[in-house]
Design an enzyme around this catalytic site. Structure first.
Site, short mmCIF file in Angstrom:
data_model
loop_
_atom_site.label_atom_id
_atom_site.label_comp_id
_atom_site.label_asym_id
_atom_site.label_seq_id
_atom_site.Cartn_x
_atom_site.Cartn_y
_atom_site.Cartn_z
CG ASP A 1 -100.63 29.83 -125.36
OD1 ASP A 1 -99.88 30.07 -126.17
OD2 ASP A 1 -101.82 29.92 -125.59
CE LYS B 1 -105.38 22.08 -137.58
NZ LYS B 1 -105.24 21.91 -135.84
CE1 TYR C 1 -104.06 25.38 -139.61
CE2 TYR C 1 -106.03 25.37 -141.20
CZ TYR C 1 -105.47 25.22 -139.90
OH TYR C 1 -106.33 25.44 -138.87
#
Length: 327
Positions: A38, A156, A152
C-alpha cells in the site's frame, strides 16, 4: 473449491477501506502469509492494527505503489495469489483524469503483467458497477451494456478488457468484482471526496440538516464492507478461473429511504433539505443502479449477510468508538 491452505497472498491496497477488511477475512483462513502492499494515499496503518498482531500478516517494507513496476514485482515474488484493490476513486478521477489513467489503467496493466511474470495462480481484481452507468434494466446482470460516461468507469472498463486479454494470451486466472455502493468503517468519513453515507452522518452529527440532491428517488444497491471483503475471499477460494461479477445485495434503496433509515438509527427528527442538482452533477448522475446477485451466488458462492439497517448500525457504532460520533 480452490484450496488456499498454506497460501501466500499479496493484498494490494490492503490498508484501505475495503482492503483492510479483506486482510481480516484472509487471516480467518488457514493461509501461511498475508503481505500488505500500500502507498497510503488513502489507506492507514491504523486500519491494520489488529491484523498485524497475527504473525502471518506483514507490511511490504519498501513502499507499495502499483506504478512502481520493479517494487511491485519484488512484492509478488514467491506469492501464490494476489488481491488488488488499489485505485483512484470516482471523484478523484473526475478532477485528475491523467493521474487516473496512470493509476487505474497503467497501474492495472502493471499488476496483470507482474502476475504473469511471477506465476501468480489467481488474481482477484476490484472493478466497479460504474462500468454500467445508468440502468436500462433492473436488476443489472453482468451482461448489462456499458453505459458509463465518467473517467473512473472508463478506467475500470479498460481494466476489465486488459484482464480479458491477459487471460486469453497468458492463461492468467482473473476474477473481477463489480462493487455496488460499498459503505462501512474505514471509508474516509471526513474528506471532500467521500460517499453519501458518511456525508449524511457528518451532517446529522454536526446538528445540520442532511441534504438530498433532487427528489431523493434515485436508488442504489448498498452493500456493507465486510460482505464485500468476504466476496473477495470467496472468489479466491472458488474453482472459477475467469469472470466478472456483481457484488451487491440486489436490494433497491432510494436516497430518501437511506436518509430516513440513518435518521431513525440516530434518533433524529431533523428536517431534510432537498436541493436541485447542479448542471454538472445532473449530467453525470446515475439515477438507478441495482445489481443482480445471481451469477456471483452460482459461480463463486457469494451471498451478502448484512441488511442495510444492520450495516449502518455497525458503522455508527464504529464512529462512536473512534470519536467521530457522539451516538
Amino acid at each position: 473449491m480452490n484450496n488456499i491452505k498454506d497460501a501466500k497472498v499479496l493484498v494490494i491496497g490492503g490498508a484501505g477501506f475495503i482492503g483492510s477488511f479483506v486482510v481480516s477475512e484472509l487471516l480467518k483462513e488457514d493461509v501461511a502469509e498475508v503481505v500488505v502492499y500500500d502507498n497510503f494515499a488513502r489507506g492507514k496503518k491504523a486500519y491494520l492494527e489488529e491484523q498485524l498482531k497475527d504473525p502471518r500478516c506483514s507490511m511490504f517494507p519498501i513502499g507499495g505503489d502499483i506504478r512502481e513496476v520493479d517494487i511491485l514485482n519484488e512484492a509478488m515474488k514467491g506469492k501464490d495469489y494476489v488481491v488488488s484493490l488499489a485505485a483512484m476513486w470516482l471523484l478523484h478521477c473526475k478532477d485528475f483524469p491523467r493521474t487516473a489513467f496512470h493509476v487505474n489503467i497503467e497501474g492495472t496493466f502493471n499488476v496483470l503483467e507482474a502476475c504473469v511474470k511471477n506465476n501468480i495462480k489467481k488474481l482477484i481484481w476490484s472493478s466497479s458497477a460504474s462500468v454500467y452507468g445508468d440502468a436500462v434494466e433492473l436488476p443489472m446482470t453482468e451482461s448489462h451494456p456499458f453505459n458509463n460516461k465518467n473517467f473512473y468507469g472508463a478506467s475500470k472498463i479498460a481494466g476489465e478488457a486488459m484482464a480479458t486479454a491477459f487471460n486469453d494470451r497468458y492463461g492468467l486466472e482473473v476474477i473481477g468484482l463489480r462493487y455496488m455502493n460499498v459503505y462501512g468503517p474505514h471509508q474516509d468519513q471526513t474528506a471532500a471526496y467521500t460517499g453519501v453515507v458518511p456525508i449524511m452522518l457528518n451532517k446529522i452529527e454536526a446538528n445540520e440538516s442532511p441534504v438530498i440532491n433532487g427528489d431523493g428517488s434515485q436508488a442504489y444497491d448498498f452493500i456493507y464492507v465486510e460482505d464485500v471483503a468476504r466476496c473477495n475471499v470467496d472468489a479466491l477460494k472458488s474453482d472459477t478461473k475467469f469472470g466478472m461479477y456483481n457484488v451487491g445485495t440486489e436490494v433497491q434503496t432510494s436516497i430518501k429511504q437511506l436518509c430516513d433509515t440513518i435518521l431513525e438509527l440516530k434518533n433524529s427528527d431533523m428536517e431534510v433539505i432537498y436541493k436541485p442538482y447542479s448542471e454538472d452533477d445532473a449530467r453525470a448522475l446515475v439515477q438507478n443502479r441495482i445489481g443482480s446477485r445471481k451469477k456471483a451466488e452460482e459461480e463463486i458462492g457469494f451471498r451478502y449477510k448484512y441488511e442495510l439497517k444492520e450495516g449502518l448500525q455497525k458503522l455508527i457504532d464504529w464512529r462512536i468508538e473512534t470519536g467521530l460520533d457522539n451516538g
